[in-house]
Design an enzyme around this catalytic site. Structure first.
Site, PDB file in Angstrom:
ATOM      1  N   SER A 196      -6.356   1.227  -4.461  1.00  0.00           N
ATOM      2  CA  SER A 196      -6.420   2.652  -4.197  1.00  0.00           C
ATOM      3  C   SER A 196      -5.028   3.266  -4.385  1.00  0.00           C
ATOM      4  O   SER A 196      -4.471   3.202  -5.477  1.00  0.00           O
ATOM      5  CB  SER A 196      -6.976   2.869  -2.789  1.00  0.00           C
ATOM      6  OG  SER A 196      -7.375   4.189  -2.596  1.00  0.00           O
ATOM      7  N   ASP A 232     -17.650   4.107  -7.424  1.00  0.00           N
ATOM      8  CA  ASP A 232     -16.506   4.486  -6.596  1.00  0.00           C
ATOM      9  C   ASP A 232     -16.367   6.006  -6.668  1.00  0.00           C
ATOM     10  O   ASP A 232     -15.914   6.550  -7.668  1.00  0.00           O
ATOM     11  CB  ASP A 232     -15.227   3.803  -7.103  1.00  0.00           C
ATOM     12  CG  ASP A 232     -14.044   4.029  -6.158  1.00  0.00           C
ATOM     13  OD1 ASP A 232     -14.118   4.952  -5.319  1.00  0.00           O
ATOM     14  OD2 ASP A 232     -13.055   3.281  -6.244  1.00  0.00           O
ATOM     15  N   TYR A 289       0.847  -1.199   0.000  1.00  0.00           N
ATOM     16  CA  TYR A 289       0.000   0.000   0.000  1.00  0.00           C
ATOM     17  C   TYR A 289       0.891   1.262   0.000  1.00  0.00           C
ATOM     18  O   TYR A 289       0.982   1.957  -0.982  1.00  0.00           O
ATOM     19  CB  TYR A 289      -0.973  -0.010   1.189  1.00  0.00           C
ATOM     20  CG  TYR A 289      -1.926   1.172   1.156  1.00  0.00           C
ATOM     21  CD1 TYR A 289      -3.011   1.172   0.290  1.00  0.00           C
ATOM     22  CD2 TYR A 289      -1.711   2.294   1.951  1.00  0.00           C
ATOM     23  CE1 TYR A 289      -3.866   2.271   0.212  1.00  0.00           C
ATOM     24  CE2 TYR A 289      -2.565   3.394   1.880  1.00  0.00           C
ATOM     25  CZ  TYR A 289      -3.640   3.378   1.014  1.00  0.00           C
ATOM     26  OH  TYR A 289      -4.470   4.465   0.940  1.00  0.00           O
ATOM     27  N   HIS A 324     -15.719   1.887  -3.664  1.00  0.00           N
ATOM     28  CA  HIS A 324     -14.279   1.790  -3.418  1.00  0.00           C
ATOM     29  C   HIS A 324     -13.928   0.525  -2.626  1.00  0.00           C
ATOM     30  O   HIS A 324     -12.772   0.168  -2.505  1.00  0.00           O
ATOM     31  CB  HIS A 324     -13.828   3.041  -2.648  1.00  0.00           C
ATOM     32  CG  HIS A 324     -12.350   3.285  -2.713  1.00  0.00           C
ATOM     33  ND1 HIS A 324     -11.655   3.382  -3.902  1.00  0.00           N
ATOM     34  CD2 HIS A 324     -11.423   3.459  -1.735  1.00  0.00           C
ATOM     35  CE1 HIS A 324     -10.372   3.593  -3.636  1.00  0.00           C
ATOM     36  NE2 HIS A 324     -10.214   3.654  -2.334  1.00  0.00           N
TER      37      HIS A 324
END
Length: 734
Positions: free
Chosen positions: A578, A664, A490, A703
């Site tokens: 993301s 999203d 991430y 999302h």
């Protein structure tokens, strides 16, 4: 044959600082409702489904994932209400329910009964619970509902005894709409609550939240002018009173919270996703007396700069306990006396130390319970109000502590524990006996944690920084350099990736003889704010454009796994969502030779235009902004997944499966659309590119939060089948 819509490119060009010109041939895909976009989405899904339909492991995996997820999952307990209305609550999913339901009981050991089931709100499971808050007495409950995964929420109020939704003075169901990124904080007399909202978007004026086809969440308009309102119970939203707004700063986000004692109203203002905020306050009685007389009630601006973050923990009169990163990149707990608020009078209660202070709860009237993190693993310690250590809690293993729930006046608190292969265990701690008891444990069919092992390794990144990575696999597994590897990262927004149990990942490890690797790269919060700053662009500050470090760390993780004999590039799948989708897209562009396949999910792919849509402007804190300066433009253009797709001479890109969803409104799907279109365009007709470049677009989903179980399982089955196919790893059927 190829559908015409997939070839459509238009002549669009933008100017950037320093006279830079950038073409944007897929600008038309930014219109979510455009006829061409709708046709393009259908054509892409048709193409992707044709490929996925050839994977014979897909149905088998769906069956196995469904079996593995089909166990009762519960959250940590929490207590709400007082006297006759005091109840113990927890969230529970029987197994395959699309959404978790809430149960309650009068006593801890009493029989739990169903309190609220969100699955009844939509037949396809696409309505989900968002922000919720119980009134102090425990007699009313305000609950936010989102549709199709959108960030927009509508708040309803339920009478707990009758379980009926309240009606306003006009006889309509009482509700507060256009709520996003908000809390709910009740007055202690139950008469109403504070919440934050945006003006109703013009494009959505006719949107009916009660219908089966809710539009909100598919629009891309920027969210501006957040305001704090007070909602009085029994009245329509049109009569709500505005408490606070900052019209001259339309991008700032304001939230209100009533103090534990019920006497103070705290307003926090943030300008972005950065962990910094201003802190204002007023007495609740003064706020209510002034409400409605002007657009904003008078407040005392105790902290009026964005130089650090301040989170309210509790207060004793005017003495406020705040968790802060002021001169403390790993956070500390301080007291600020509102009567003499100068920084010279602040006192460190839990001073800055080598571990990251993740969470603090005040409970048992006079105790502080703190969670600390060391190398992405957590510990829990109890202190008295002066910061003296009282007790360290024993934890079952290396892992994460979640949902620390305790109220100041209760002599008990609750927490949960999980590891990568340890399903959730729920505990109660008794503040009188100072003992902990296990109250529930999730049990997964055919799963024995002892069959797996988790190791933590540290590898060196390009600039010599030591980066931790968890490697999880079956116990005793031997590696001969060809293990199917799922590498996840991430690396952004100060978010830490700590051990959590995901039953789906055990299916991957079992049926592909695979290993799961979690790289705790820079940009995250694993070592506090310095670690975050080391892997982000720090609001575009000169000399601090460090986002590339996060990508270097992730590539370093793959190189470590190869060097140590676990695997090789033809067996590595990379995944992130993301900001992690940006990570995957950037790493594929920079090192296409290093991976077999890539799954960027709901990623930020257009780094030049992200700030123009919904809440994207708030991410400039991590990314900077291409409109600001030539230096920022160069830094963002250089890493933007959309703008750096190049066919490697004589070689090919890894197989790519992009995933996104039509509702999203956090990272709008246009990022994934434009990236996938450009990816296919660059490699069109290439003799070298034999691996597929695909996009999977979910409908009535967002999302990720609130996504129904059925949709989650289908998506993961597709991803695992794709990985198996592209790493040429057979899916074992036993």
């Amino acid at each position: 044959e190829k559908e015409d819509i997939l070839s459509l490119r238009q002549d669009v060009q933008d100017d950037y600082p320093g006279g830079q010109k950038v073409v944007d041939p897929y600008r038309w895909l930014e219109d979510p409702d455009g006829a061409d976009t709708v046709k393009w989405v259908q054509a892409q899904n048709k193409k992707t489904n044709a490929y996925l339909g050839t994977l014979d492991s897909r149905e088998f995996l769906k069956e196995k994932l469904t079996e593995k997820y089909n166990y009762a999952k519960t959250g940590s307990s929490f207590v709400r209400g007082k006297d006759d209305s005091k109840r113990y609550y927890y969230y529970k999913n029987d197994g395959l329910q699309n959404q978790y339901a809430i149960y309650n009981s009068k006593t801890l050991d009493g029989e739990a009964e169903l309190f609220f089931d969100p699955n009844t709100m939509a037949s396809d499971g696409t309505k989900a619970l968002g922000v919720t808050a119980f009134a102090k007495s425990g007699k009313s409950w305000a609950y936010g509902v989102s549709a199709s995964g959108s960030d927009w929420q509508t708040i309803y109020i339920k009478d707990i005894a009758s379980k009926e939704d309240l009606k306003d003075s006009a006889g309509n169901i009482e509700k507060c709409e256009w709520v996003k990124f908000s809390g709910i904080s009740w007055l202690h007399d139950d008469s109403g609550f504070f919440y934050s909202r945006y003006p109703a978007p013009v494009a959505l004026a006719d949107d009916n939240f009660e219908s089966d086809d809710v539009k909100r969440g598919s629009e891309t308009d920027s969210n501006k002018n957040m305001m704090v309102y007070f909602h009085k119970i029994g009245t329509p939203q049109s009569e709500d009173t505005k408490i606070f707004e900052i019209p001259e700063e339309p991008k700032h986000m304001s939230r209100a919270e009533v103090s534990d004692c019920g006497e103070y109203l705290l307003i926090t203002v943030s300008e972005s996703t950065a962990p910094t905020n201003k802190l204002y306050w007023t007495k609740v009685s003064d706020a209510m007396a002034a409400a409605g007389k002007a657009d904003t009630v008078p407040v005392t601006r105790t902290i009026d700069t964005f130089d650090a973050g301040y989170d309210y923990i509790t207060n004793e009169g005017t003495l406020f306990y705040l968790k802060t990163n002021k001169d403390a990149p790993r956070y500390k707990l301080i007291t600020v006396d509102l009567a003499k608020p100068d920084a010279g009078n602040w006192v460190d209660i839990l001073p800055h130390n080598t571990n990251v202070l993740s969470d603090v709860v005040c409970t048992g009237k006079k105790y502080l319970v703190a969670t600390y993190m060391q190398d992405a693993q957590q510990t829990v310690t109890i202190y008295d109000m002066s910061g003296k250590e009282v007790k360290k809690l024993p934890l079952p293993d290396v892992g994460s502590v979640g949902s620390l729930n305790g109220r100041k006046d209760d002599m008990e608190f609750f927490y949960s524990f999980m590891g990568f292969v340890t399903p959730g265990i729920k505990f109660r701690f008794d503040m009188e006996t100072m003992e902990t008891t296990k109250i529930r444990e999730d049990s997964v069919k055919d799963h024995n944690p002892a069959d797996f092992e988790t190791k933590q390794v540290f590898f060196e990144s390009k600039d010599g920084t030591k980066v931790p990575m968890f490697i999880i696999g079956r116990k005793g597994q031997e590696h001969t350099g060809d293990t199917c590897t799922f590498l996840y990262g991430y690396g952004g927004f100060s978010i830490s990736i700590t051990p959590t149990f995901n039953p789906f990942r055990t299916v991957f490890m079992k049926h592909f003889d695979g290993i799961l690797c979690i790289a705790n790269i820079r940009g995250g919060g694993e070592y506090g704010e310095d670690w975050h700053a080391g892997g982000c662009n720090n609001d575009g500050k000169k000399g601090k454009l460090n986002k590339q470090n996060a990508f270097d760390d992730f590539q370093g993780a793959a190189e470590y796994l190869i060097k140590e004999g676990y695997t090789n590039p033809s067996k590595i799948a990379i995944n992130g969502g993301s900001n992690g989708g940006l990570l995957v897209g950037a790493c594929v562009n920079q090192r296409p030779d290093l991976f077999a396949c890539a799954i960027p999910q709901v990623g930020v792919m257009d780094m030049l235009r992200f700030h123009r849509f919904t809440i994207g402007y708030a991410w400039c804190a991590d990314y900077g902004c291409a409109d600001n300066s030539e230096e920022e433009f160069e830094a963002l253009y250089g890493i933007s997944p959309l703008h750096n797709i190049k066919a490697p001479p004589g070689g090919q890109y890894p197989a790519v499966l992009v995933t996104t969803a039509d509702h999203d409104d956090r990272v709008v799907p246009l990022h994934s659309f434009k990236y996938a279109a450009q990816l296919q365009y660059v490699f069109e007709g290439s003799a070298h590119q034999t691996k597929p470049l695909l996009i999977r677009i979910e409908t009535k989903a967002g999302h990720g939060a609130g996504k129904p179980t059925a949709k989650v399982i289908e998506e993961i089955a597709d991803i695992y089948a794709f990985i198996g196919d592209q790493t040429k790893t057979p899916c074992k059927r036993d």
